[in-house]
Write an enzyme that holds these catalytic residues in place. Structure first.
Site, PDB file in Angstrom:
ATOM      1  CD  GLN A 156      -1.054   2.233   2.409  1.00 19.75           C
ATOM      2  OE1 GLN A 156      -0.297   1.837   3.288  1.00 19.75           O
ATOM      3  NE2 GLN A 156      -1.328   3.523   2.233  1.00 19.75           N
ATOM      4  CE1 TYR A 158      -2.725   6.644   3.778  1.00 17.13           C
ATOM      5  CE2 TYR A 158      -0.908   5.859   5.128  1.00 17.13           C
ATOM      6  CZ  TYR A 158      -2.266   6.037   4.932  1.00 17.13           C
ATOM      7  OH  TYR A 158      -3.155   5.614   5.871  1.00 17.13           O
ATOM      8  CE  LYS A 282      -7.292   0.260   3.185  1.00 19.30           C
ATOM      9  NZ  LYS A 282      -7.176   1.434   4.058  1.00 19.30           N
ATOM     10  CG  HIS A 306      -8.444   5.081   6.905  1.00 18.80           C
ATOM     11  ND1 HIS A 306      -7.712   5.074   5.751  1.00 18.80           N
ATOM     12  CD2 HIS A 306      -7.537   5.057   7.905  1.00 18.80           C
ATOM     13  CE1 HIS A 306      -6.413   5.053   6.040  1.00 18.80           C
ATOM     14  NE2 HIS A 306      -6.279   5.040   7.345  1.00 18.80           N
ATOM     15  NE  ARG A 309      -6.397   4.077  12.292  1.00 20.53           N
ATOM     16  CZ  ARG A 309      -5.788   3.949  13.459  1.00 20.53           C
ATOM     17  NH1 ARG A 309      -6.396   3.351  14.460  1.00 20.53           N
ATOM     18  NH2 ARG A 309      -4.570   4.411  13.629  1.00 20.53           N
TER      19      ARG A 309
END
Ligand code: FMN
Length: 414
Positions: A156, A158, A282, A306, A309
């Protein structure tokens, strides 16, 4: 009439469950469901470690509770007389066979909850043959994890956009050089929000254990010995960019400078252009965003809030799922996460059209209760409960559960 003799045997035999884990029965008697693991984790972990993994955003974790309540509210109507034995639950995702329609969602710093977490999660997932998504903000590098979990490792990212995505694109290059075949771009953290429980235990910024945290560690011998063995590396995949021999806090500060915002659609297109294996986005909650992703050639997506969160006003992911499946389900693989606490939840999501339903916090509770044995036990529970729920509903394989009657009154309508 159904030919009951034609029920397919599972096509793969994952090394999980009561047949292969000699301690399964003992663990099952102590922790028969994931909720039991959560309760134990609360007692066994240093308070700050539990709070980091368990907490959400906004007031009183309302987003987390909404995810749970939304899943609990979904009713599936069984059909009887067709299901003589426990059905297999293996599925195919992006051309690979996995033991069940579930997996480990990406997590940043799971090593705060249990030092060494990333590697334990990867090992358990590889053994069981379920997908493991290593977080870019995780405590192990993509190279390490791909070596531990070559058949199930996803990665994953960011957004790290400085110097025309120098770090993001380099991570992509590194991932492509490993066995990792699936890249996940997280879109749903455009801003940092307050996670109150993290803040009040002292995890708002750099990792600087104060006296309170040290006292909590002293009360948690299992956690502390895992700390001696593993340390708490954070943002491990970013370490090599953060200068010569950086300390943990140097790496954290570097990561905070480099990472920020969430991918725009133009950026997703750039990643699509550079990554020729499976690409997933995602954090999708709106069918039109799903449509945009698919139009850009993305192979799959996670419907997700998420795990509660970000902000607590987001709808439960499971309530957004049906409309997104309807919009793009024939052209892309739609998966979900947020709130999964049992195999029955996995089956609810599967029945509503998700190709798989991943869990995050459930795995952290497993680590908190059982240390490195925890992830394997969570997987065993999820698989057995998935098979149990399919069997109860009269589904002889996962796809058959899509034809049961479902009551889902809170599903979003667009
Ligand atoms: C401690 C923690 C850290 C997380 N870090 C990330 C992350 O780095 N990247 C990401 O895409 N999602 C992250 N997530 C979100 C998960 O991938 C997933 O969406 C969420 O946990 C699913 O909800 P659940 O915890 O109710 O299963 C994190 C979740 C937790 C609990």
């Amino acid at each position: 009439m159904h030919d009951v003799t034609a029920i397919a045997a599972p096509q793969i035999q994952p090394a999980v469950g009561k047949n292969s884990n000699p301690r399964y029965t003992e663990l099952y008697r102590r922790y028969p469901t994931i909720d039991y693991l959560r309760r134990a984790a609360r007692h066994k972990l240093p308070h700050f470690a539990f709070e980091y993994g368990d907490g959400g955003s906004g007031k009183d974790d309302a987003g987390i509770r909404r995810n749970w309540a939304a899943l609990d509210a979904i009713e599936l109507l069984p059909r009887y007389g067709v299901m003589p034995s426990l059905p297999p639950c293996d599925v195919e995702l992006f051309g690979r066979r996995y033991a069940a329609p579930t997996g480990v969602a990406p997590m940043g710093s799971p090593a705060i909850v249990w030092p060494g977490a990333d590697r334990h999660l990867a090992r358990a997932a590889q053994r069981a043959r379920i997908p493991y998504v290593l977080g870019m903000a995780g405590g192990a590098t993509i190279e390490e994890i791909a070596a531990i979990a070559p058949d199930v490792c996803w990665f994953q990212l960011y957004r790290a956009a400085n110097n025309d995505h120098a770090i993001g694109f380099d991570l992509l290059r590194r991932a492509a050089a490993t066995a990792c075949n699936t890249l996940v771009l997280t879109l749903d953290v455009p801003v940092r929000t307050t996670r109150a429980r993290e803040v009040v235990v002292g995890l708002g910024g750099a990792f600087r254990p104060d006296l309170k945290m040290l006292a909590q560690m002293a009360m948690a011998p299992g956690w502390t010995s895992a700390l001696w063995k593993n340390g708490i590396p954070r943002f491990a995949s970013l370490r090599s960019y953060a200068g010569t021999n950086p300390s943990i806090n140097d790496v954290i500060a570097f990561a905070r400078r480099e990472m920020g915002g969430a991918f725009t659609w133009e950026e997703v297109a750039k990643y699509r252009h550079r990554w020729n294996k499976t690409l997933i986005v995602k954090g999708i909650l709106h069918p039109e965003d799903a449509e945009k992703a698919v139009a850009l050639g993305v192979d799959g997506l996670f419907v997700s809030n998420h795990g509660g969160r970000q902000i607590e006003a987001l709808p439960a992911a499971i309530d957004a799922l049906p409309a997104i499946v309807k919009q793009v389900g024939k052209r892309a693989t739609v998966m979900m996460d947020s709130g999964i606490r049992s195999g029955t939840d996995v089956v609810r999501a599967y029945a509503l059209g998700a190709a798989a339903a991943f869990a995050g916090k459930a795995f952290l509770w497993g680590l908190g209760a059982l240390g490195e044995e925890g992830p394997g036990h969570v997987i065993d529970l999820l698989i057995e409960e998935t098979q149990g729920a399919l069997g109860q509903l009269g589904a002889r394989k996962p796809d058959e559960v899509r034809s049961v009657e479902i009551r889902h009154t809170a599903a979003l309508q667009f």
